[in-house]
Design an enzyme around this catalytic site. Structure first.
Site, mmCIF file in Angstrom:
data_model
loop_
_atom_site.group_PDB
_atom_site.id
_atom_site.type_symbol
_atom_site.label_atom_id
_atom_site.label_comp_id
_atom_site.label_asym_id
_atom_site.label_seq_id
_atom_site.Cartn_x
_atom_site.Cartn_y
_atom_site.Cartn_z
ATOM 1 C CB CYS A 2 -0.859 0.037 1.260
ATOM 2 S SG CYS A 2 -1.874 -1.420 1.480
ATOM 3 N NE ARG A 27 4.158 1.712 -1.610
ATOM 4 C CZ ARG A 27 5.245 0.993 -1.373
ATOM 5 N NH1 ARG A 27 6.281 1.087 -2.164
ATOM 6 N NH2 ARG A 27 5.304 0.198 -0.323
ATOM 7 C CD1 TRP A 75 -1.833 -5.491 -2.922
ATOM 8 C CD2 TRP A 75 -2.793 -4.597 -4.732
ATOM 9 N NE1 TRP A 75 -1.903 -6.459 -3.889
ATOM 10 C CE2 TRP A 75 -2.478 -5.942 -5.003
ATOM 11 C CE3 TRP A 75 -3.407 -3.834 -5.722
ATOM 12 C CZ2 TRP A 75 -2.758 -6.539 -6.224
ATOM 13 C CZ3 TRP A 75 -3.687 -4.437 -6.937
ATOM 14 C CH2 TRP A 75 -3.357 -5.771 -7.178
ATOM 15 C CG ASN A 101 3.021 -0.751 2.999
ATOM 16 O OD1 ASN A 101 2.466 -1.754 2.573
ATOM 17 N ND2 ASN A 101 4.205 -0.352 2.595
ATOM 18 N N GLY A 102 1.736 -3.133 5.145
ATOM 19 C CA GLY A 102 2.368 -4.338 5.679
ATOM 20 C C GLY A 102 1.311 -5.345 6.082
ATOM 21 C CD GLU A 481 6.149 -17.447 -16.989
ATOM 22 O OE1 GLU A 481 5.250 -17.895 -17.729
ATOM 23 O OE2 GLU A 481 6.142 -16.276 -16.569
ATOM 24 C CE LYS A 485 6.794 -13.379 -18.520
ATOM 25 N NZ LYS A 485 5.753 -13.831 -17.708
ATOM 26 C CD GLU A 488 4.865 -11.958 -21.695
ATOM 27 O OE1 GLU A 488 3.681 -11.655 -21.860
ATOM 28 O OE2 GLU A 488 5.276 -12.485 -20.649
ATOM 29 C CG HIS A 504 9.789 -37.279 -31.138
ATOM 30 N ND1 HIS A 504 9.902 -38.568 -31.590
ATOM 31 C CD2 HIS A 504 10.157 -37.311 -29.835
ATOM 32 C CE1 HIS A 504 10.290 -39.357 -30.604
ATOM 33 N NE2 HIS A 504 10.459 -38.607 -29.528
ATOM 34 C CE LYS A 603 -0.064 -7.330 -14.509
ATOM 35 N NZ LYS A 603 1.022 -8.297 -14.781
HETATM 36 C C1 F6R Z 1 2.334 -13.188 -19.362
HETATM 37 C C2 F6R Z 1 1.096 -12.837 -18.671
HETATM 38 C C3 F6R Z 1 -0.166 -13.478 -19.154
HETATM 39 C C4 F6R Z 1 -1.096 -13.769 -17.981
HETATM 40 C C5 F6R Z 1 -2.452 -14.273 -18.513
HETATM 41 C C6 F6R Z 1 -3.379 -14.613 -17.377
HETATM 42 O O1 F6R Z 1 3.429 -12.500 -18.826
HETATM 43 O O2 F6R Z 1 1.076 -12.046 -17.769
HETATM 44 O O3 F6R Z 1 0.095 -14.634 -19.884
HETATM 45 O O4 F6R Z 1 -0.488 -14.737 -17.169
HETATM 46 O O5 F6R Z 1 -3.045 -13.293 -19.322
HETATM 47 O O6 F6R Z 1 -3.655 -13.486 -16.599
HETATM 48 P P1 F6R Z 1 -4.200 -13.627 -15.133
HETATM 49 O O7 F6R Z 1 -3.114 -14.300 -14.312
HETATM 50 O O8 F6R Z 1 -4.484 -12.243 -14.689
HETATM 51 O O9 F6R Z 1 -5.423 -14.498 -15.201
#
Ligand code: F6R
Length: 608
Positions: A2, A27, A75, A101-102, A481, A485, A488, A504, A603
């Site tokens: 927070c 935050r 948060w 915060n904490g 993963e 990373k 993307e 294969h 996001k």
């Molecule tokens: C990749 C990424 C996405 C999310 C996906 C699911 O870096 O962030 O692949 O993992 O869109 O999103 P959430 O976790 O919010 O359901």
């Protein structure tokens, strides 16, 4: 996580607080509030939603009079986002207001004790106990009171307190949560982070653990808990505000990568008490857990990759069959789910449309649902039967890092919890695993301390066109993963393969100089992965090996090697993913990509 701001000085406090909170909104942004002393009493205004809602309510602060106040942007961790759960919190009589915060880990115990003395609680937060305790112990000396309160509190805190009894000061203190003090001719400030006050001053004191500060209009005094004055040097800040919001890092993504030790520690430590896993908020009984004949994990993207690790770990520790599916596939394929199935939905945002719909489909079919979510009070969290929150704090960069790491941590906690409750693993083995889990944050930190090695390797490969990742079992899940990373954020084509699968077909894509990242951290599969490494090297590949410190033999075969600390196999993904995140980040940064805001991506994916 927070954000806190406090101000005492010659100006009206509310506009100063709102301005500071606006710079701390990264935050936390699920609710906000301010408390200002107006000469007679403390006026508190708070509201669910973004700071703009609060700001509109009080006309940019003009409606609230007074020159001393504290503010907060929340948060949520304890209690969903709501007007009541928003900070500041008042003591019973309204004489003290507190922002925090904490996480107060023993708040339930403290709350029960206060309730038994007739104190009424309004919110579901852990913070409210502090407000009531301060009033309960206050006998005229606020210093004594704070020490008494904090000696009874377990957990982390940065606190700001104002009171009617001491109207000309703000008291603030920190332990394991950040807090700085700003000074200027027009007044003095506290804040969770420098950007909050950069508009007003560039002269700050950084508080150390358990230092308590008294801010008055004309100065600040800092003490330790033994009431000894602490002398500190003022630091003059010369960064620009934008850099400061990212804590001095160039991008939110690297800031969040670096925050992982703390985020994992927050997620794990508050759930381990006296050597046992305690999942306070889940209602599943041992009998119910025993009755499940199958566990299903559903998620999208990185959360799906965390679920792949979860599948291996849950199967290994609980000996129950675990299936994993992409949420977007699960919802349309008549999955075989009954009332004996536990369905686990994983989501950072808690709002992903496919995951939400898949989870509701599972519910409709009679399954019991449990979600692993970062955003408190989000749709998936609310609609699942149980939720275990990842305590990663807000994640701003579109590419997830710290939330993914915390999802792994929750899978470990959950698998160990099921093993503990069903007594499927003997006590000594369980204790060893729990102790090892507690060491993950410091091991992650030791990897981050070597980030320059990965940065150097990235400088040799940022112009590559194709990059492959190979590994087996848990290492394969991590490769998925790592590959995501990289592609993307850097827009370099990349694929992850189970190491035994490459031959294969896809091995035909390996040419002279193609980069292959090989992850080999599982003892019993090490030799097998090494034979696949040799296969690609024979075809001209350049190989980056990621393995444990003891497997120095891998260096003889690979072109470049990165060692991660030893741990139990199931925990290795938490360690091996770190160099892969760093690699993706540095490659993208060297290519000049807009890392925190990738093209075509959002996001929170709230559409199908
Ligand atoms: C990749 C990424 C996405 C999310 C996906 C699911 O870096 O962030 O692949 O993992 O869109 O999103 P959430 O976790 O919010 O359901």
């Amino acid at each position: 996580m927070c954000g806190i701001v406090g101000y005492i000085g010659n100006e009206q406090a509310a506009p100063v607080l709102l301005d500071g909170l606006a710079r701390l909104e990264y935050r936390g942004y699920d609710s906000a509030g301010v408390a200002v002393y107006d000469g007679k009493e403390i006026e508190v205004v708070k509201s669910k939603g973004k700071l703009a809602v609060l700001s509109d309510m009080i006309h940019g602060g003009k409606d609230i009079k007074g020159t001393v106040g504290i503010g907060h942007t929340r948060w949520a961790t304890h209690g969903a986002p709501s007007d009541t759960n928003a900070h500041p919190h008042l003591s019973q009589s309204g004489r003290f207001a507190v922002v925090h915060n904490g996480i107060i880990e023993n708040y339930l115990e403290l709350k029960q004790r206060l309730m038994s003395k007739g104190i009424e609680f309004l919110s579901e937060t852990d913070t409210e106990v502090i407000a009531h305790m301060v009033e309960y112990y206050y006998k005229g000396d606020i210093f004594d009171t704070m020490v008494k309160v904090l000696n009874r509190v377990e957990g982390s805190y940065a606190l700001g307190v104002i009171s009617v009894d001491n109207p000309d000061e703000i008291v603030a203190v920190r332990k394991d949560s950040p807090l700085i003090v700003g000074t200027s001719e027009n007044g003095n400030f506290i804040a969770s982070d420098v950007p909050a006050i950069l508009n007003k001053t560039r002269d700050v004191y950084y508080l150390e653990e358990k230092e308590i500060v008294f801010l008055r209009r004309d100065g600040v005094e800092i003490y330790n808990f033994d009431r000894e004055p602490v002398k500190k040097d003022l630091t003059h800040i010369d960064w620009d505000a934008d850099a400061a919001e990212k804590g001095g890092y160039e991008h939110f993504m690297i800031k969040e990568i670096m925050e992982q030790p703390k985020a994992i520690a927050n997620t794990v430590e508050s759930r381990i008490k006296n050597g046992r896993i305690v999942l306070d908020n889940i209602t599943l009984t041992a009998e119910q857990i025993k009755s499940f004949d199958k566990i299903y994990i559903i998620a999208c993207g990185s959360a799906y990759h965390a679920g792949m690790v979860g599948k291996y770990v849950l199967e290994q520790l609980t000996r129950k069959p675990v299936e994993i599916d992409l949420a977007s596939e699960f919802r349309y394929r008549s999955p075989i789910v009954t009332d004996k199935t536990l369905v686990i939905a994983v989501s950072q945002s808690g709002e992903t449309a496919d995951t939400l719909a898949a989870m509701n489909e599972a519910k409709r079919l009679g399954a019991r649902t449990l979600s692993i979510v970062n955003v408190v009070g989000s749709a998936i969290a609310k609609q699942s039967d149980d939720v275990i929150y990842t305590l990663a704090g807000p994640e701003i960069a579109v590419a997830t890092t710290k939330a993914y790491s915390c999802q792994l941590a929750v899978f470990y906690l959950l698998a160990l919890y099921i093993a503990q409750e069903t007594k499927i693993i003997d006590c000594d083995k369980l204790n060893d695993m729990i102790n090892e889990l507690l060491l993950i944050p410091e091991k992650v930190q030791s990897i981050l301390d070597k980030k320059e090695d990965i940065q150097y390797f990235a400088s040799r490969h940022f112009a590559d066109k194709d990059i492959f990742f190979i590994g087996r079992n848990l290492d394969y899940a991590v490769c998925l993963e790592g590959s995501l990373k990289l592609k993307e954020i850097s827009y370099i084509h990349s694929e992850a393969y189970a190491a035994g699968e490459l031959k294969h077909g896809t091995i035909s894509l390996i040419e002279d100089g193609t980069l292959v990242v090989a992850v080999a951290t599982i003892d019993r599969l090490f030799e097998k992965t090494m034979s696949n490494v040799v296969e690609v090297i024979t075809r001209g590949a350049t190989v980056l090996g990621v393995t444990k410190e003891t497997k120095t033999i891998m260096a003889d075969t690979c072109n470049f090697i990165f060692y991660v600390p030893e741990s139990i196999d199931i925990f290795m993904p938490s360690l091996s993913v770190i160099p892969l995140q760093l690699f993706g980040y540095y490659v993208a940064s060297m290519k000049g990509c807009d890392i925190d805001k990738k093209r075509n991506l959002a996001k929170s994916v709230t559409v199908e």
